[in-house]
Design a protein around this motif. Structure first.
Motif, PDB file in Angstrom:
ATOM      1  N   ALA A   1       0.818  -1.217   0.000  1.00 37.11           N
ATOM      2  CA  ALA A   1       0.000   0.000   0.000  1.00 37.11           C
ATOM      3  C   ALA A   1       0.848   1.262   0.000  1.00 37.11           C
ATOM      4  O   ALA A   1       0.341   2.345  -0.303  1.00 37.11           O
ATOM      5  CB  ALA A   1      -0.935  -0.008   1.208  1.00 37.11           C
ATOM      6  N   GLY A   2       2.122   1.157   0.367  1.00 30.97           N
ATOM      7  CA  GLY A   2       2.948   2.352   0.450  1.00 30.97           C
ATOM      8  C   GLY A   2       4.396   2.096   0.096  1.00 30.97           C
ATOM      9  O   GLY A   2       4.763   1.016  -0.376  1.00 30.97           O
ATOM     10  N   ARG A   3       5.231   3.113   0.388  1.00 30.55           N
ATOM     11  CA  ARG A   3       6.643   3.061   0.036  1.00 30.55           C
ATOM     12  C   ARG A   3       7.543   3.099   1.273  1.00 30.55           C
ATOM     13  O   ARG A   3       8.731   3.305   1.183  1.00 30.55           O
ATOM     14  CB  ARG A   3       6.983   4.241  -0.884  1.00 30.55           C
ATOM     15  N   GLY A   4       6.955   2.896   2.446  1.00 29.15           N
ATOM     16  CA  GLY A   4       7.710   2.995   3.680  1.00 29.15           C
ATOM     17  C   GLY A   4       8.712   1.870   3.852  1.00 29.15           C
ATOM     18  O   GLY A   4       8.617   0.799   3.238  1.00 29.15           O
TER      19      GLY A   4
ATOM     20  N   ALA B   1      19.704   4.997  -3.624  1.00 29.55           N
ATOM     21  CA  ALA B   1      19.960   5.571  -2.304  1.00 29.55           C
ATOM     22  C   ALA B   1      18.685   6.009  -1.590  1.00 29.55           C
ATOM     23  O   ALA B   1      18.735   6.845  -0.680  1.00 29.55           O
ATOM     24  CB  ALA B   1      20.921   6.748  -2.431  1.00 29.55           C
ATOM     25  N   TYR B   2      17.546   5.438  -1.948  1.00 26.05           N
ATOM     26  CA  TYR B   2      16.289   5.775  -1.283  1.00 26.05           C
ATOM     27  C   TYR B   2      16.367   5.373   0.193  1.00 26.05           C
ATOM     28  O   TYR B   2      16.713   4.234   0.528  1.00 26.05           O
ATOM     29  CB  TYR B   2      15.133   5.061  -1.992  1.00 26.05           C
ATOM     30  N   SER B   3      16.010   6.282   1.071  1.00 28.56           N
ATOM     31  CA  SER B   3      16.165   6.054   2.508  1.00 28.56           C
ATOM     32  C   SER B   3      15.228   4.976   3.051  1.00 28.56           C
ATOM     33  O   SER B   3      15.433   4.499   4.172  1.00 28.56           O
ATOM     34  CB  SER B   3      15.921   7.366   3.270  1.00 28.56           C
ATOM     35  N   GLY B   4      14.225   4.590   2.292  1.00 27.06           N
ATOM     36  CA  GLY B   4      13.302   3.558   2.746  1.00 27.06           C
ATOM     37  C   GLY B   4      13.969   2.218   2.985  1.00 27.06           C
ATOM     38  O   GLY B   4      13.436   1.372   3.718  1.00 27.06           O
TER      39      GLY B   4
ATOM     40  N   ALA C   1      16.301   1.018   7.060  1.00 22.30           N
ATOM     41  CA  ALA C   1      15.936   0.167   8.188  1.00 22.30           C
ATOM     42  C   ALA C   1      16.223  -1.300   7.894  1.00 22.30           C
ATOM     43  O   ALA C   1      16.677  -2.050   8.757  1.00 22.30           O
ATOM     44  CB  ALA C   1      14.458   0.360   8.531  1.00 22.30           C
ATOM     45  N   ALA C   2      15.968  -1.715   6.653  1.00 24.93           N
ATOM     46  CA  ALA C   2      16.213  -3.106   6.275  1.00 24.93           C
ATOM     47  C   ALA C   2      17.703  -3.412   6.250  1.00 24.93           C
ATOM     48  O   ALA C   2      18.114  -4.553   6.500  1.00 24.93           O
ATOM     49  CB  ALA C   2      15.597  -3.400   4.909  1.00 24.93           C
ATOM     50  N   LEU C   3      18.515  -2.406   5.972  1.00 26.20           N
ATOM     51  CA  LEU C   3      19.960  -2.612   5.855  1.00 26.20           C
ATOM     52  C   LEU C   3      20.698  -2.418   7.182  1.00 26.20           C
ATOM     53  O   LEU C   3      21.900  -2.635   7.262  1.00 26.20           O
ATOM     54  CB  LEU C   3      20.529  -1.650   4.816  1.00 26.20           C
ATOM     55  N   ALA C   4      19.965  -2.007   8.214  1.00 22.21           N
ATOM     56  CA  ALA C   4      20.594  -1.753   9.502  1.00 22.21           C
ATOM     57  C   ALA C   4      20.880  -3.037  10.279  1.00 22.21           C
ATOM     58  O   ALA C   4      21.592  -3.003  11.282  1.00 22.21           O
ATOM     59  CB  ALA C   4      19.709  -0.837  10.344  1.00 22.21           C
ATOM     60  N   LEU C   5      20.339  -4.176   9.829  1.00 24.91           N
ATOM     61  CA  LEU C   5      20.505  -5.432  10.557  1.00 24.91           C
ATOM     62  C   LEU C   5      21.866  -6.046  10.263  1.00 24.91           C
ATOM     63  O   LEU C   5      22.462  -5.829   9.200  1.00 24.91           O
ATOM     64  CB  LEU C   5      19.393  -6.405  10.163  1.00 24.91           C
ATOM     65  N   ASP C   6      22.354  -6.827  11.204  1.00 25.57           N
ATOM     66  CA  ASP C   6      23.631  -7.515  11.031  1.00 25.57           C
ATOM     67  C   ASP C   6      23.548  -8.516   9.875  1.00 25.57           C
ATOM     68  O   ASP C   6      22.497  -9.113   9.631  1.00 25.57           O
ATOM     69  CB  ASP C   6      24.006  -8.258  12.316  1.00 25.57           C
TER      70      ASP C   6
END
Length: 355
Positions: A134-137, A156-159, A162-167
């Motif tokens: 439903a969105g781009r978050g 380089a989309y900031s969305g 969060a997914a890339l912050a994991l180990d």
């Protein structure tokens, strides 16, 4: 066929062959034709209704739409297995594109998104999977990539942050995106510096053309020998030019984009399996852009999810060199009797026509 015995008044009927749609008229071939027309040839259901009517076959567009939705629902088990296959790759490309979603309460459409995830561009067994959201978050790629680890190739989309912050996850940014910012200035004759940047980036792409068909380790070696020095020179040159251009100018913004994402842009120099850009998945997502010009919008959230299921399998079948109608017809024929433990045999990268 049906047979009746005059003596005992018994009616005997031969058992019907198993079908994806119980008690339905369309054969697997017609189902496949309807879905291929929609998702490969981008023909809206109302135009399919008109085309069919010219041959004397009158099928309402609502029936065609129902067949498409039911096909997506029945293919869900295969889609889940395909999703697991795509996310088994250590290198995954990701991108997203807007899709208009009907908003009945408002009497208009709203913006939704089709996310695309593809196995690495150098993988011998390709595959792409779509996710209608439903969105781009950032919550959407976070949820989809649950349990996955590796290198995610993105813009380089900031969305994606969060997914890339994991180990266990690293980022490879798309050099083509950085190049486009300079290319826009070149086309507008707005900067001599931009033209020089395009030339320097072209040298890197020439090395990539030579290394494309090599194994990952040899590709990495060629990059380090030929591209390493070019990359360092480009970095120093961009830093120098940045001091010569005014803050806030278009060329300053283009240079800042590259410098601010330099580590991710240079990931291809550390891993031979990582491509230099994200063009691979951008080409995979292009059919959605072609389709929305014809059918304009998705009717509901459920319809979008089922469309993603169908398109994932059809586009992956094309990537693996299969004719999409032959693939889908065979899958729909075999699916009702296929054991769940052998569902992977019908995945696009493993599929073989039935004898």
């Amino acid at each position: 066929g049906k047979w009746a015995c005059k003596c005992c008044q018994l009616l005997v009927q031969e058992p019907a062959a198993p079908q994806v749609f119980d008690n339905a008229l369309p054969t697997p071939g017609l189902q496949a034709h309807t879905v291929i027309s929609r998702f490969v040839d981008h023909i809206p259901y109302y135009r399919q209704e008109q085309i069919n009517a010219r041959t004397g076959v009158r099928i309402p567009r609502s029936t065609l739409a129902a067949w498409g939705g039911q096909t997506g629902a029945q293919l869900m088990p295969l889609h889940e297995a395909h999703r697991a296959f795509v996310l088994a790759s250590r290198i995954v490309h990701a991108d997203e594109t807007p899709i208009s979603l009907l908003d009945p309460g408002a009497g208009k459409t709203k913006k939704a998104y089709m996310w695309a995830y593809a196995r690495g561009a150098f993988e011998p067994e390709p595959g792409v999977v779509f996710d209608f959201c439903a969105g781009r978050g950032g919550k959407y790629p976070c949820e989809f990539l649950t349990g996955w680890s590796g290198t995610l190739v993105v813009d380089a989309y900031s969305g994606y942050d969060a997914a890339l912050a994991l180990d266990g996850r690293s980022t490879a940014y798309c050099l083509a995106h950085a190049r486009r910012k300079f290319d826009e200035l070149v086309k507008a004759n707005a900067s001599v510096v931009a033209a020089q940047a395009i030339q320097r980036i072209a040298w890197l792409y020439r090395v990539e053309a030579d290394a494309r068909d090599l194994p990952a380790q040899q590709r990495l070696q060629m990059r380090q020998e030929r591209s390493g020095s070019l990359w360092q020179e480009l970095h120093l040159w961009l830093q120098l030019e940045r001091t010569r251009v005014p803050d806030g100018s278009a060329i300053a913004k283009a240079i800042d984009y590259s410098l601010n994402h330099w580590a991710g842009l240079g990931r291809f120099l550390l891993d031979g399996a990582v491509p230099i850009d994200n063009n691979y998945v951008e080409n995979r997502i292009r059919p959605w852009a072609l389709g929305r010009r014809n059918w304009l919008f998705i009717g509901s959230q459920l319809a979008g999810e089922r469309a993603a299921v169908v398109m994932s399998l059809l586009q992956s079948a094309k990537l693996n060199g299969h004719e999409p109608w032959a693939y889908l017809k065979d899958v729909l024929t075999r699916l009702p009797t296929q054991l769940n433990s052998r569902i992977e045999e019908m995945l696009p990268h493993k599929w073989k026509p039935a004898d």
